[in-house]
Design an enzyme around this catalytic site. Structure first.
Site, PDB file in Angstrom:
ATOM      1  N   HIS A  39       0.841  -1.208   0.000  1.00 21.82           N
ATOM      2  CA  HIS A  39       0.000   0.000   0.000  1.00 21.82           C
ATOM      3  C   HIS A  39       0.872   1.254   0.000  1.00 21.82           C
ATOM      4  O   HIS A  39       0.576   2.238  -0.686  1.00 21.82           O
ATOM      5  CB  HIS A  39      -0.868   0.055   1.260  1.00 21.82           C
ATOM      6  CG  HIS A  39      -1.881  -1.035   1.378  1.00 21.82           C
ATOM      7  ND1 HIS A  39      -1.839  -1.987   2.359  1.00 21.82           N
ATOM      8  CD2 HIS A  39      -2.982  -1.305   0.623  1.00 21.82           C
ATOM      9  CE1 HIS A  39      -2.876  -2.798   2.228  1.00 21.82           C
ATOM     10  NE2 HIS A  39      -3.575  -2.419   1.181  1.00 21.82           N
ATOM     11  N   ASP A 152      -3.415  -7.448  -7.313  1.00 22.84           N
ATOM     12  CA  ASP A 152      -4.814  -7.755  -7.639  1.00 22.84           C
ATOM     13  C   ASP A 152      -5.053  -7.321  -9.087  1.00 22.84           C
ATOM     14  O   ASP A 152      -5.779  -6.353  -9.359  1.00 22.84           O
ATOM     15  CB  ASP A 152      -5.754  -7.012  -6.678  1.00 22.84           C
ATOM     16  CG  ASP A 152      -5.546  -7.463  -5.242  1.00 22.84           C
ATOM     17  OD1 ASP A 152      -5.713  -8.656  -4.967  1.00 22.84           O
ATOM     18  OD2 ASP A 152      -5.198  -6.627  -4.392  1.00 22.84           O
ATOM     19  N   ARG A 189      -4.008 -10.000   4.113  1.00 25.56           N
ATOM     20  CA  ARG A 189      -4.399 -11.336   4.560  1.00 25.56           C
ATOM     21  C   ARG A 189      -3.230 -12.139   5.117  1.00 25.56           C
ATOM     22  O   ARG A 189      -3.447 -13.131   5.825  1.00 25.56           O
ATOM     23  CB  ARG A 189      -5.010 -12.129   3.409  1.00 25.56           C
ATOM     24  CG  ARG A 189      -6.415 -11.757   3.128  1.00 25.56           C
ATOM     25  CD  ARG A 189      -6.944 -12.481   1.906  1.00 25.56           C
ATOM     26  NE  ARG A 189      -8.091 -11.747   1.408  1.00 25.56           N
ATOM     27  CZ  ARG A 189      -9.307 -11.829   1.914  1.00 25.56           C
ATOM     28  NH1 ARG A 189      -9.560 -12.645   2.899  1.00 25.56           N
ATOM     29  NH2 ARG A 189     -10.284 -11.110   1.435  1.00 25.56           N
TER      30      ARG A 189
HETATM   31  O1  PAF Z   1      -7.892  -3.914  -2.937  1.00 25.73           O
HETATM   32  C1  PAF Z   1      -8.592  -3.545  -1.978  1.00 25.73           C
HETATM   33  O2  PAF Z   1      -8.109  -3.332  -0.876  1.00 25.73           O
HETATM   34  C2  PAF Z   1     -10.096  -3.371  -2.178  1.00 25.73           C
HETATM   35  O3  PAF Z   1     -10.599  -4.316  -3.052  1.00 25.73           O
HETATM   36  C3  PAF Z   1     -10.487  -1.958  -2.612  1.00 25.73           C
HETATM   37  C4  PAF Z   1      -9.909  -1.609  -3.969  1.00 25.73           C
HETATM   38  C5  PAF Z   1     -10.015  -0.942  -1.588  1.00 25.73           C
HETATM   39  C6  PAF Z   1     -12.013  -1.831  -2.718  1.00 25.73           C
HETATM   40  O4  PAF Z   1     -12.630  -2.076  -1.497  1.00 25.73           O
END
Ligand code: PAF
Length: 280
Positions: A39, A152, A189
Site C-alpha cells: 500500500h 490484484d 491477509r
Molecule cells: O484492494 C482492496 O483493498 C479493495 O478491493 C479496494 C480496492 C479498496 C475496494 O474495497
C-alpha cells in the site's frame, strides 16, 4: 504527523472543494486498511504524481462473499494512520458504512466478462462489490488519479473498465507487486497466517516462477501446472482454485504466453486464500 482523518462525505466534499476549484490533481489510494509496504508504495506513487493525496480505508462488506472472512479481516486504523505519517498525505478518508451505503441504497455496478473468470468465478458477487465501492470512492473524492497494486491484477482491469465505461474522468495507475524477501506477495491477509503457514506461503510464488522458467525453456504448460499443483499439495496447500495463463488485456485463457500475459494463481493454505500473479 498523522494525516487529518475525515469520516463523512460532507466533510470530504468541503475539504476537497478548494482543490477542485484550483484544478489541482487529486490522487486516491483506495484500501481496506491493514496497510503494508505494498500500500505504501501506492501512496508514494500518488505523492510523486499528484498535487493532493487521499488514502481511503473502508472494509467493504459488499465484496466479501463469506461473512467469517469479513469478521476476520484485520482492522488497524491507528497503526495505519501512523504508517502514513511520513508521506505527508492530505487526507485519510475513513467513511462509516452509511457514507457509502446510505439507507435504501439500491445500486450495484457490474462489469461483465472480465469478472467471469479467476477470482470472479470463485467469489460470487465479489467484483460487483469492488466496482460499486470504487466507483463511489472515485466520485466522492473527485479523484483525477487512482493507484492500485498489480497484485490484484484482475481488480485493476475491472476498475479500469468500470471507469472508462461510466465516463469517470480518472486515470487508473497499476503499480508493481511488492514482495517479502522470501517472495511472498504482500497482502493484508498474510496477517491471518499462522507462523507455520507463513513459512510455507512463499512456495506459491516459487512454483509460479518455476512454471515461468519451464515455459521459457519451451515446456508445455499442462505438465508444468500438474507438477506445481502436486508440489503445492505436498507443501500443505489444501486447494488450488486456479493456476492459469491469461492475457493481460481481456484475461482470456491461454496455454502459452503468445501475447502479453501473466500467470495467475489462487490457493488455500491453513484456511487463508492467497492470490498472486507474475508477468510472463
Ligand atoms: O484492494 C482492496 O483493498 C479493495 O478491493 C479496494 C480496492 C479498496 C475496494 O474495497
Amino acid at each position: 504527523m498523522t494525516p487529518p482523518v475525515l469520516r463523512t462525505l460532507p466533510d470530504l466534499r468541503a475539504a476537497t472543494a478548494p482543490w477542485r476549484a484550483r484544478a489541482e490533481s487529486i490522487g486516491v489510494v483506495p484500501t481496506m486498511g491493514a496497510l503494508h509496504d505494498g500500500h505504501l508504495s501506492l501512496v508514494e506513487a500518488a505523492r510523486a504524481a499528484c498535487d493532493r493525496v487521499i488514502v481511503t480505508i473502508f472494509v467493504n462488506p459488499r465484496q466479501f462473499n463469506d461473512p467469517a472472512d469479513l469478521d476476520d479481516y484485520p482492522r488497524t486504523e491507528a497503526a495505519d494512520a501512523a504508517k502514513l505519517a511520513r508521506f505527508g498525505i492530505d487526507l485519510l478518508y475513513v467513511p462509516d458504512a452509511e457514507q457509502i451505503y446510505p439507507p435504501r441504497f439500491a445500486t450495484s455496478v457490474t462489469v461483465a466478462g472480465l469478472t467471469d473468470v479467476l477470482c470472479g468465478a470463485h467469489r460470487p458477487g465479489h467484483f460487483d462489490g469492488v466496482a460499486t465501492v470504487v466507483a463511489k470512492l472515485f466520485l466522492q473524492t473527485g479523484a483525477t488519479d487512482a493507484f492500485f497494486g498489480e497484485k490484484d491484477f484482475q481488480q485493476l482491469q475491472v476498475v479500469r473498465r468500470m471507469a472508462v465505461d461510466l465516463d469517470i474522468p480518472v486515470a487508473v495507475h497499476g503499480c508493481p507487486t511488492i514482495r517479502e524477501i522470501d517472495g511472498l506477495a504482500m497482502s493484508s491477509r498474510n496477517l491471518l497466517l499462522s507462523d507455520r503457514a507463513r513459512t510455507r506461503a512463499p512456495r506459491l510464488h516459487a512454483e509460479m516462477e518455476e512454471i515461468a522458467r519451464g515455459l521459457a525453456q519451451g515446456r508445455a504448460f499442462d505438465a508444468l501446472r500438474r507438477e506445481a499443483v502436486a508440489r503445492l499439495e505436498a507443501a500443505g496447500f489444501t486447494r488450488v482454485d486456479y493456476l492459469e495463463i491469461r492475457a493481460n488485456d481481456d484475461l482470456g485463457l491461454l496455454d502459452a504466453p503468445t501475447r502479453p500475459a501473466r500467470l495467475f494463481a489462487a490457493a488455500w493454505l491453513a484456511g487463508v486464500r492467497l492470490i498472486d500473479n507474475i508477468p510472463l
